[in-house]
Enzyme design. Structure first.
Site, PDB file in Angstrom:
ATOM      1  N   ARG A 119     -35.005 -22.476 -12.169  1.00 24.41           N
ATOM      2  CA  ARG A 119     -36.308 -22.562 -12.852  1.00 24.41           C
ATOM      3  C   ARG A 119     -36.869 -23.985 -12.911  1.00 24.41           C
ATOM      4  NH1 ARG A 119     -33.489 -18.699 -16.009  1.00 24.41           N
ATOM      5  NH2 ARG A 119     -34.375 -16.606 -15.719  1.00 24.41           N
ATOM      6  N   LYS A 141     -49.230 -28.666  -6.432  1.00 20.51           N
ATOM      7  CA  LYS A 141     -49.339 -27.320  -5.869  1.00 20.51           C
ATOM      8  C   LYS A 141     -48.211 -27.113  -4.867  1.00 20.51           C
ATOM      9  CE  LYS A 141     -54.139 -25.730  -6.004  1.00 20.51           C
ATOM     10  NZ  LYS A 141     -55.301 -25.375  -5.156  1.00 20.51           N
ATOM     11  N   GLU A 183     -59.530 -34.567   5.088  1.00 19.04           N
ATOM     12  CA  GLU A 183     -59.329 -34.506   3.638  1.00 19.04           C
ATOM     13  C   GLU A 183     -59.783 -35.799   2.962  1.00 19.04           C
ATOM     14  OE1 GLU A 183     -58.448 -32.259   1.485  1.00 19.04           O
ATOM     15  OE2 GLU A 183     -57.839 -30.587   2.754  1.00 19.04           O
ATOM     16  N   LYS A 229     -57.866 -37.274  -6.284  1.00 16.23           N
ATOM     17  CA  LYS A 229     -57.049 -36.103  -6.593  1.00 16.23           C
ATOM     18  C   LYS A 229     -56.289 -36.291  -7.900  1.00 16.23           C
ATOM     19  CE  LYS A 229     -54.332 -32.484  -4.570  1.00 16.23           C
ATOM     20  NZ  LYS A 229     -53.803 -31.872  -3.343  1.00 16.23           N
ATOM     21  N   GLU A 239     -55.781 -25.436 -12.027  1.00 19.71           N
ATOM     22  CA  GLU A 239     -57.012 -24.957 -11.404  1.00 19.71           C
ATOM     23  C   GLU A 239     -57.777 -23.993 -12.302  1.00 19.71           C
ATOM     24  OE1 GLU A 239     -57.525 -24.816  -6.832  1.00 19.71           O
ATOM     25  OE2 GLU A 239     -57.116 -22.766  -7.449  1.00 19.71           O
ATOM     26  N   ARG A 243     -60.391 -28.501 -11.056  1.00 20.76           N
ATOM     27  CA  ARG A 243     -59.597 -28.679  -9.848  1.00 20.76           C
ATOM     28  C   ARG A 243     -60.179 -27.921  -8.656  1.00 20.76           C
ATOM     29  NH1 ARG A 243     -53.059 -29.139  -9.259  1.00 20.76           N
ATOM     30  NH2 ARG A 243     -53.029 -29.332  -6.998  1.00 20.76           N
ATOM     31  N   ASN A 247     -61.207 -27.885  -3.447  1.00 16.92           N
ATOM     32  CA  ASN A 247     -61.241 -26.862  -2.408  1.00 16.92           C
ATOM     33  C   ASN A 247     -62.538 -26.901  -1.599  1.00 16.92           C
ATOM     34  OD1 ASN A 247     -58.702 -25.551  -2.805  1.00 16.92           O
ATOM     35  ND2 ASN A 247     -59.521 -24.718  -4.711  1.00 16.92           N
ATOM     36  N   HIS A 250     -62.626 -25.492   1.875  1.00 15.79           N
ATOM     37  CA  HIS A 250     -61.383 -24.760   2.096  1.00 15.79           C
ATOM     38  C   HIS A 250     -61.563 -23.249   2.187  1.00 15.79           C
ATOM     39  CE1 HIS A 250     -59.673 -28.612   1.314  1.00 15.79           C
ATOM     40  NE2 HIS A 250     -58.438 -28.176   1.351  1.00 15.79           N
ATOM     41  N   HIS A 254     -59.591 -22.219   5.242  1.00 11.07           N
ATOM     42  CA  HIS A 254     -58.380 -21.401   5.196  1.00 11.07           C
ATOM     43  C   HIS A 254     -58.552 -20.118   6.011  1.00 11.07           C
ATOM     44  CE1 HIS A 254     -56.463 -23.261   1.330  1.00 11.07           C
ATOM     45  NE2 HIS A 254     -56.189 -23.947   2.407  1.00 11.07           N
ATOM     46  N   HIS A 266     -55.033 -28.198   9.706  1.00 13.21           N
ATOM     47  CA  HIS A 266     -55.712 -27.924   8.436  1.00 13.21           C
ATOM     48  C   HIS A 266     -56.976 -28.767   8.276  1.00 13.21           C
ATOM     49  CE1 HIS A 266     -56.246 -27.114   4.168  1.00 13.21           C
ATOM     50  NE2 HIS A 266     -56.275 -28.408   3.954  1.00 13.21           N
TER      51      HIS A 266
END
Length: 373
Positions: A119, A141, A183, A229, A239, A243, A247, A250, A254, A266
């Site tokens: 965990r 993330k 990016e 960031k 998010e 946040r 994106n 994206h 994506h 990417h």
């Protein structure tokens, strides 16, 4: 150059250290009490990983290696399971740590493995690509891919620290390196116009990875992008709102990656996605055409794509409907009202989506002056 440090705030604050020859910083970021360390690395960095292992061993750690596939194939449940097996067989406890050494796929995987073992055990990222330095390794993330899409399984799990050693960029393939600049440009459009000015003024200096690796301009671009960031994730780790601006580009980006079975880089996919989002905002009456033109000028100048196949809309639209920002049947896009003024466009009319796609479709002449907003 002296190392630059960006602080990421929040419930679990950490440092992002930017400079050259930084491996000596690893023990400090690992912190006290760590005895065993698993270095997760791609096949292409086997020699580098072995050097890191030897360095950690010399400093008193029990260091192990887990070699995983290069790039996106590393981000699978099967590869994560292999890493868990290594941790289990080596009796890793909650006081031990994982290091993610490699590009964004490796740091995504390493973060996911660390967040789920017992965990949660400590993870430090050592990104070796520009994309990972300014994006994937920052912000907590983690994720793996499924057949249905990219990053659909993952966690929010901040690292204990990040080392961005710019010297690693010198040996990057040019196309992979330049894709990472996508990016960087994104950070400029959503939050820091100075990034755009630096890119426009120093194109030749920053597009050659060997030259850029020793460039103070690139160091500033990385620092500014990380700061964008860091500022966002410090306020919104999971998010819930702010946040989402990260994106930008994206949603379609994506989808392109998914349709291309992740053969596209990417940053290249996000480059097309940003132009699409800009056209969408223009057609909705929210963004001036000059800003759209600036998107194309900057990205094209870096050698990044700004258009995509005109015959793929149905597949892309289906993929976008599985995007994490979608709520029910409502598509949601991050758009701009101006440079450094991001906002959201929710549930745009289907005709608007198609019209914006026509603007970026290869083989289709764009229709200038149209506004559907």
């Amino acid at each position: 150059m002296s190392a630059r440090t960006v602080q990421v705030t929040g419930d679990q604050p950490y440092e992002v250290v930017i400079g050259r020859n930084l491996l000596g910083e690893l023990p400090r970021l690992l912190g006290d009490g760590v005895r065993k360390v698993l270095v997760i690395h791609p096949t292409a960095l086997a020699a580098t990983a072995d050097a890191v292992r030897e360095d950690l061993t010399a400093q008193g750690y029990e260091a192990l290696l887990a070699e995983v596939p290069d790039a996106e194939p590393a981000k699978s449940a099967q590869v994560a399971s292999f890493c868990w097996q290594v941790l289990g067989q080596a009796d890793f406890t909650r006081s031990d740590a994982v290091i993610g050494l490699g590009g964004g796929a490796t740091t995504d995987l390493a973060g996911f493995v660390a967040s789920t073992w017992l965990r949660g055990v400590k993870v430090v990222h050592v990104p070796t690509t520009l994309l990972a330095m300014v994006d994937a390794a920052i912000g907590g993330k983690t994720g793996i891919n499924t057949v249905e899409g990219k990053n659909l399984v993952g966690t929010f799990y901040p690292p204990a620290g990040v080392l961005c050693d710019l010297a690693a960029l010198a040996s990057m393939p040019r196309h992979d390196y330049v894709a990472g600049l996508g990016e960087v440009v994104k950070c400029g459009f959503i939050a820091d116009p100075r990034i755009l000015e630096l890119v426009e003024a120093h194109g030749p200096e920053i597009t050659d990875p060997e030259r850029a690796a020793s460039s103070e301009v690139l160091a500033e671009l990385v620092e500014r992008s990380v700061a964008v960031k860091a500022r966002v994730v410090g306020e919104d780790l999971k998010e819930a709102g702010l946040r989402e601006i990260l994106n930008y580009g994206h949603t379609l980006g994506h989808a392109i990656e998914h349709v291309e079975r992740y053969s596209w880089r990417h940053g290249a996919a996000v480059s097309v996605g940003m132009v699409y989002a800009a056209e969408l905002a223009r057609l909705a009456g929210r963004l001036d055409e000059a800003v759209v033109a600036r998107h194309r000028s900057i990205l094209t100048g870096l050698g990044l794509p700004t258009a995509y196949r005109g015959d793929r809309w149905d597949q892309l639209h289906a993929a976008m409907r599985r995007d994490k920002k979608t709520r029910g049947d409502l598509l949601r896009f991050v758009v701009l009202d101006d440079v450094a003024r991001p906002s959201r466009l929710e549930g745009p009319d289907p005709s608007l989506l198609v019209a914006a796609y026509a603007e970026i479709s290869e083989g289709v002449a764009p229709v200038r002056g149209i506004s559907l907003g």
